[in-house]
Design a protein around this motif. Structure first.
Motif, PDB file in Angstrom:
ATOM      1  N   GLU A 106       0.810  -1.214   0.000  1.00 20.42           N
ATOM      2  CA  GLU A 106       0.000   0.000   0.000  1.00 20.42           C
ATOM      3  C   GLU A 106       0.842   1.263   0.000  1.00 20.42           C
ATOM      4  O   GLU A 106       1.767   1.401   0.808  1.00 20.42           O
ATOM      5  CB  GLU A 106      -0.810   0.030   1.285  1.00 20.42           C
ATOM      6  N   CYS A 110       1.882   0.988  -6.301  1.00 19.00           N
ATOM      7  CA  CYS A 110       0.456   1.248  -6.519  1.00 19.00           C
ATOM      8  C   CYS A 110       0.261   2.228  -7.669  1.00 19.00           C
ATOM      9  O   CYS A 110       1.213   2.861  -8.141  1.00 19.00           O
ATOM     10  CB  CYS A 110      -0.172   1.839  -5.252  1.00 19.00           C
ATOM     11  N   ASN A 112      -2.113   5.624  -8.263  1.00 16.69           N
ATOM     12  CA  ASN A 112      -2.973   6.575  -7.549  1.00 16.69           C
ATOM     13  C   ASN A 112      -3.704   7.463  -8.549  1.00 16.69           C
ATOM     14  O   ASN A 112      -3.145   7.838  -9.585  1.00 16.69           O
ATOM     15  CB  ASN A 112      -2.146   7.528  -6.673  1.00 16.69           C
ATOM     16  N   SER A 122      -6.540   4.566  -4.863  1.00 17.27           N
ATOM     17  CA  SER A 122      -5.224   3.941  -4.946  1.00 17.27           C
ATOM     18  C   SER A 122      -5.400   2.434  -4.980  1.00 17.27           C
ATOM     19  O   SER A 122      -6.219   1.886  -4.227  1.00 17.27           O
ATOM     20  CB  SER A 122      -4.373   4.345  -3.734  1.00 17.27           C
ATOM     21  N   THR A 123      -4.684   1.779  -5.858  1.00 14.77           N
ATOM     22  CA  THR A 123      -4.757   0.309  -5.932  1.00 14.77           C
ATOM     23  C   THR A 123      -3.346  -0.241  -6.044  1.00 14.77           C
ATOM     24  O   THR A 123      -2.532   0.271  -6.814  1.00 14.77           O
ATOM     25  CB  THR A 123      -5.610  -0.122  -7.147  1.00 14.77           C
ATOM     26  N   THR A 124      -3.076  -1.257  -5.257  1.00 10.11           N
ATOM     27  CA  THR A 124      -1.761  -1.913  -5.330  1.00 10.11           C
ATOM     28  C   THR A 124      -1.860  -3.118  -6.249  1.00 10.11           C
ATOM     29  O   THR A 124      -2.950  -3.533  -6.635  1.00 10.11           O
ATOM     30  CB  THR A 124      -1.313  -2.436  -3.954  1.00 10.11           C
ATOM     31  N   ASN A 186      -5.960  -6.054  -1.414  1.00 12.24           N
ATOM     32  CA  ASN A 186      -5.735  -5.525  -0.064  1.00 12.24           C
ATOM     33  C   ASN A 186      -6.952  -4.780   0.470  1.00 12.24           C
ATOM     34  O   ASN A 186      -6.864  -3.635   0.883  1.00 12.24           O
ATOM     35  CB  ASN A 186      -4.500  -4.623  -0.062  1.00 12.24           C
ATOM     36  N   LYS A 251      -7.594  -7.766   6.703  1.00 17.25           N
ATOM     37  CA  LYS A 251      -7.276  -7.400   5.325  1.00 17.25           C
ATOM     38  C   LYS A 251      -7.182  -8.680   4.497  1.00 17.25           C
ATOM     39  O   LYS A 251      -6.629  -9.674   4.958  1.00 17.25           O
ATOM     40  CB  LYS A 251      -5.929  -6.668   5.322  1.00 17.25           C
TER      41      LYS A 251
END
Ligand code: FRU
Length: 718
Positions: A106, A110, A112, A122-124, A186, A251
């Motif tokens: 995180e 990622c 954003n 935001s994605t990882t 996540n 998570k």
């Protein structure tokens, strides 16, 4: 993958041309197909000078991207960092869709979305994928609230360790929600813990996901689970009592959009479905099983202050083997068990494989804090590599502390494991047997349970894993002891041990002939006033399907007493079920001495679920004698002197023309003992609920009942 994605774009176009829905065509933000990053700003070295064309040097195979190029920040490996920033663009569609892979860190690996100077999405990446590949997966953000605004994308690689890179491709604005399963990575769920159990939905056979549970940013649990995205098969529970009054963050590494797998995690006062526990149709009624999930080897068998402890290999969150932890139960009589919270959870050294426990009466390890001695467990931490660790308890096994200087014995070879510790009184020291590899074991000693010295290597032909090495009186004479070494299948040798060298004096023999016996362990610290050698095996089910449909899997075998007795062929172990099992007896049927013939059944009229049967039968002229136990025949072949059940056979020599049998019938097993302790045939078989009867017949001639008692048994869970 590539063609599927382009097809999705064109079908949206077709839709809008046909006017089925008033949707605008997709807008490509970036496909990373060019020979450089164009108007994107490049910082650092991780992204190179241009989009990658597939897998980079030393990288696992990257796939799932679109076209020929993609963003891959593995330039310079995981160590390199950097950032890509898009030129500003206007949000003109309801969704922003893209493909993403690589690290799941995180804020560090990622993509954003920045609007008005703030990161709004935001994605990882997912980290490792099933099978270990670096597969890019579709993701999407609902950005309807930003329509008409200016936005910027940042692709970030700020991580330098494992999975310290990010992969992105095919960024598209769309009005058509991507209905292909979109994975979110996540995903978090916060719970203020007020109740003792957190419940997780399980779908047997679903893809495994990784759950981490944190309190104040510290990971306190992590495990794999076949998380149900919708209706679960059953609910696994996590003991949340240690986190009472705190916020836990649960998570999951990835979740298909729309899944209720995480949002349905809740907290309860009792485990879900607790009213049915122990009443399920196939639940063994006097063999120990865990309330939920999987078990295998018994571990840490130790008696202390009136309690028999039974720790066991346990997966609290799955029906199959995995997440190895030490489950825990206690009993005052080896028959009625109470399950306690998990004693040992996986840690940074690995998952918790098999091992043993002792009472450290002389505080040799220095772990004792109160006036009572500490319990010390020695077990395998199955990490990379496998090592041997210690944990101790100063509260009668209720809570355990891992020794801070673990491991106490480093890696030797292969998956060395399963330490079994015993006290060697003549030299006031500990002796430990350990499995190495193939048929190889080793024996060690230690003064303090911490520093171990190898005494000898030892090969046990025909067996592997889970050693037991212990002394036992010969013919009950405590002044004349022998040492027994046996492996997980119950192959054993008997010999002399002087504290330094074990010298076998018999060839390997088998302790049992059944279909559900493995990885047994003998109890430590049985008081001298009792003096028994008590053993509990794992009742390993021959085909893993017996408990299909149940919320638990696998069972323990019945506790037995071992004695060592002289015979013409040297000392032999004899086995009897522990006497405490008699406490389960309810009604008694005393069958009169009478002939056993082909046509009449002296047991007609007895109907039930759970039985104990003690029989002495004279063979007379019979060629075969059959005791049918709720539809499963136990057949004695007089000429061959063999007793068979299902696909197993055991030798049973008559004594003065008679055979004696002692049988326990549970819902999924028949435990057969006989021949004064030489016959040990533990059998697993799910018994048909329709067949509740017993039958005794002879073939080829008549036999005769000398004595026969049938007891209806109570459940040990009552
Ligand atoms: C035996 C065994 C052990 C190991 C454990 C892991 O069944 O393979 O050798 O410690 O199970 O669960």
């Amino acid at each position: 993958m590539k063609t599927k994605h382009l097809a999705a774009i064109s079908s949206v176009l077709a839709f809008s041309i046909l006017g089925v829905r008033a949707q605008l065509p997709n807008l490509v933000v970036e496909r990373f197909e060019g020979s450089n990053y164009g108007a994107w700003k490049v910082e650092g070295s991780a992204f190179g000078k241009a989009p990658a064309r597939g897998t980079l040097p030393n990288q696992m195979t990257v796939d799932g991207f679109d076209g020929n190029g993609l963003v891959d920040s593995f330039n310079g490996g995981d160590a390199a960092t950097g950032k890509l920033t898009s030129p500003p663009f206007k949000v003109e569609r309801k969704y922003l869709q893209f493909l993403i892979g690589g690290g799941g860190w995180e804020g560090k690996t990622c993509m954003n979305l920045v609007v008005d100077g703030k990161i709004v999405r935001s994605t990882t990446g997912p980290n490792t994928q099933p099978g270990g590949s670096e597969h890019l997966q579709p993701a999407q953000w609902d950005v309807a609230e930003f329509l008409g605004k200016e936005a910027v994308l940042q692709i970030v690689d700020d991580a330098t360790g494992g999975w310290g890179h990010i992969n992105v491709d095919q960024i598209v604005q769309s009005d058509q929600r991507n209905s292909a399963p979109v994975t979110r990575f996540n995903v978090k769920h916060e719970i203020f813990v007020e109740k003792p159990y957190l419940n997780f939905p399980v779908k047997n056979g679903a893809a495994k996901r990784r759950i981490t549970v944190s309190v104040n940013d510290n990971e306190v649990r992590d495990f794999d689970i076949e998380l149900a995205d919708g209706q679960p098969d059953w609910w696994a529970f996590l003991d949340a009592a240690p986190f009472h009054g705190q916020i836990v963050t649960v998570k999951v590494d990835q979740l298909p959009e729309g899944s209720t797998g995480l949002s349905s995690v809740d907290q309860t006062d009792e485990i879900k479905g607790s009213a049915d526990v122990y009443h399920e149709s196939l639940r063994p009624q006097f063999h120990f099983t865990s309330r939920r999930g999987w078990l295998n080897d018994p571990n840490g068998l130790v008696y202390f202050k009136g309690e028999y402890h039974l720790f066991y290999q346990h997966n609290p969150y799955g029906w199959n083997w995995g997440n190895m932890s030490w489950g825990h139960a206690v009993s005052q009589d080896l028959v009625h068990w109470k399950e306690l919270p998990v004693a040992l959870y996986p840690d940074q050294h690995g998952t918790m494989f098999s091992g043993s426990a002792v009472v450290d009466w002389k505080n040799t390890a220095g772990f004792q804090t109160g006036k009572d001695p500490a319990l010390v467990a020695m077990f395998t931490a199955a990490g990379r590599p496998f090592t041997q660790d210690l944990a101790f308890s100063n509260d009668r096994g209720r809570t355990w502390t891992k020794y801070e200087q673990n491991p106490v014995l480093g890696h030797i070879v292969a998956e060395n494991r399963d330490p079994k510790v015993v006290w060697f009184a003549p030299e006031s020291k500990w002796v430990m047997s350990l499995y190495l590899d193939h048929n190889d074991y080793a024996i060690f000693d230690s003064k303090d349970l911490k520093a171990w010295r190898k005494l000898q290597d030892f090969k046990l032909e025909g067996d592997a894993e889970c050693p037991n090495f212990f002394s036992i009186p010969l013919d009950g004479d405590t002044k004349n002891v022998r040492w027994v070494f046996f492996g997980a299948n119950g192959v054993y040798v008997v010999g002399e041990f002087d504290g330094h060298q074990f010298t076998p004096e018999t060839r390997p023999r088998r302790l049992q002939d059944g279909n559900c016996w493995y990885a047994s362990q003998v109890y430590s610290d049985i008081p001298a006033s009792d003096g028994r050698c008590i053993l509990v095996p794992w009742g390993r089910l021959p085909d893993g399907e017996i408990f299909r449909g149940m919320t638990f899997n696998q069972m323990m075998g019945l506790p037995v007493e071992l004695t060592l007795q002289s015979s013409a062929a040297g000392p032999v172990l004899h086995v009897e079920p522990v006497r405490e099992l008699a406490s389960l007896r309810a009604a008694e049927h005393d069958i009169k001495p009478q002939p056993v013939i082909a046509k009449t059944n002296p047991l007609a009229g007895i109907q039930g679920d759970l039985f104990e049967i003690k029989a002495e039968i004279a063979i007379s002229s019979a060629q075969e004698i059959t005791l049918d136990l709720r539809g499963v025949p136990l057949t004695y072949d007089v000429a061959a002197q063999k007793l068979s059940c299902l696909n197993c056979q055991a030798r049973l020599a008559p004594n003065n023309g008679k055979i004696s049998l002692h049988v326990f019938v549970d819902r999924a097993s028949l435990d057969v003992y006989g021949g004064d302790g030489t016959l040990y045939l533990p059998m697993a078989k799910a018994l048909s609920p329709e067949n509740r009867g017993l039958k005794l017949t002879s073939q080829g001639g008549d036999a005769r009942i000398v004595s026969l008692k049938v007891y209806d048994l109570n459940s040990s869970w009552q």
